[in-house]
Design a protein around this motif. Structure first.
Motif, PDB file in Angstrom:
ATOM      1  N   LEU A  33      -7.474  -9.285   4.094  1.00  0.00           N
ATOM      2  CA  LEU A  33      -7.030 -10.010   2.901  1.00  0.00           C
ATOM      3  C   LEU A  33      -7.704  -9.500   1.632  1.00  0.00           C
ATOM      4  O   LEU A  33      -7.096  -9.499   0.559  1.00  0.00           O
ATOM      5  N   LEU A  34      -8.949  -9.066   1.745  1.00  0.00           N
ATOM      6  CA  LEU A  34      -9.665  -8.602   0.567  1.00  0.00           C
ATOM      7  C   LEU A  34      -9.374  -7.147   0.218  1.00  0.00           C
ATOM      8  O   LEU A  34      -9.686  -6.712  -0.890  1.00  0.00           O
ATOM      9  N   LYS A  35      -8.785  -6.400   1.136  1.00  0.00           N
ATOM     10  CA  LYS A  35      -8.519  -4.991   0.820  1.00  0.00           C
ATOM     11  C   LYS A  35      -7.041  -4.687   0.585  1.00  0.00           C
ATOM     12  O   LYS A  35      -6.713  -3.599   0.119  1.00  0.00           O
ATOM     13  N   VAL A  36      -6.147  -5.636   0.856  1.00  0.00           N
ATOM     14  CA  VAL A  36      -4.724  -5.372   0.686  1.00  0.00           C
ATOM     15  C   VAL A  36      -4.411  -5.082  -0.790  1.00  0.00           C
ATOM     16  O   VAL A  36      -5.047  -5.641  -1.689  1.00  0.00           O
ATOM     17  N   ARG A  37      -3.463  -4.177  -1.007  1.00  0.00           N
ATOM     18  CA  ARG A  37      -3.105  -3.757  -2.360  1.00  0.00           C
ATOM     19  C   ARG A  37      -1.695  -4.211  -2.712  1.00  0.00           C
ATOM     20  O   ARG A  37      -0.826  -4.312  -1.837  1.00  0.00           O
ATOM     21  N   PRO A  38      -1.438  -4.481  -3.988  1.00  0.00           N
ATOM     22  CA  PRO A  38      -0.067  -4.770  -4.410  1.00  0.00           C
ATOM     23  C   PRO A  38       0.870  -3.636  -3.982  1.00  0.00           C
ATOM     24  O   PRO A  38       0.536  -2.457  -4.093  1.00  0.00           O
ATOM     25  N   GLY A  39       2.014  -4.013  -3.473  1.00  0.00           N
ATOM     26  CA  GLY A  39       2.993  -3.041  -2.987  1.00  0.00           C
ATOM     27  C   GLY A  39       2.952  -2.857  -1.483  1.00  0.00           C
ATOM     28  O   GLY A  39       3.939  -2.411  -0.892  1.00  0.00           O
TER      29      GLY A  39
END
Length: 196
Positions: A145-151
């Motif tokens: 959850l803390l490393k996910v990026r937009p897109g």
């Protein structure tokens, strides 16, 4: 000498922070077609997590495009929910639609603004996107959850929950994908999370 080392360190931190938030772009087309799956639970026992009581009210599963991610460190609920994800599915996962919207998050809300005419009807925007307060159930879910990026596409399994604190604080989840405004965000206990 140390001055240059500190400056280089700060620049590197800024660069990695920028890279971690940089939006991934896709070809036009819907990339997360399915609506979230939700099944009401009537008899789940509440449980304690940190200093909170968590009450599951629905099993919840979704695969959605991350429209935006906002990290919280200092607000009242940051210890419980360190990140909000603005998520889109159906037409709100289509690059052609999203290119005509400016999306942002602030204060536990998700905002969008159209540049010109709405790319799809307002009802479709509201029904196919939501701001969700994420409560990681374990270290692995928290890391994702803390490393996910937009897109990126994220898959989540867990529960929609209501929360109460020892100090009388309450936080209720939305159970609808079509509501808007205060109280419309989902509060998600995340047991599994994967980035695709």
């Amino acid at each position: 000498m140390w001055k240059y080392v500190v400056i280089a360190f700060v620049v590197l931190i800024g660069f990695f922070s920028w890279c971690s938030q940089r939006t991934l772009h896709h070809a036009p087309g819907i990339i997360a077609p399915d609506i979230p799956v939700q099944e009401t639970i009537n008899d789940a026992d509440p449980f304690t997590y940190k200093d909170y009581t968590i009450k599951p009210v629905a099993a919840f599963k979704l695969k959605a495009r991350v429209l935006s991610r906002e990290r919280y460190r200092f607000d009242r609920c940051a210890e419980l929910s360190p990140v909000d994800l603005a998520l889109g599915w159906g037409p709100m996962s289509d690059e052609a639609v999203l290119n005509k919207l400016k999306i942002s998050q602030m204060g536990r809300f998700f905002y969008w603004k159209a540049s010109g005419v709405l790319p799809i009807p307002l009802e479709q925007i509201c029904a196919n996107a939501s701001n969700m307060h994420m409560i990681p159930a374990n270290k692995y879910a928290r890391r994702i959850l803390l490393k996910v990026r937009p897109g990126q596409i994220i898959e989540i399994e867990g529960y929609l929950v209501n929360v109460s604190g020892r100090d009388g604080m309450t936080w209720q989840t939305s159970l609808s994908r079509t509501d808007t405004g205060r109280g419309a965000c989902e509060l998600v206990w995340v047991e599994k999370a994967n980035i695709r």
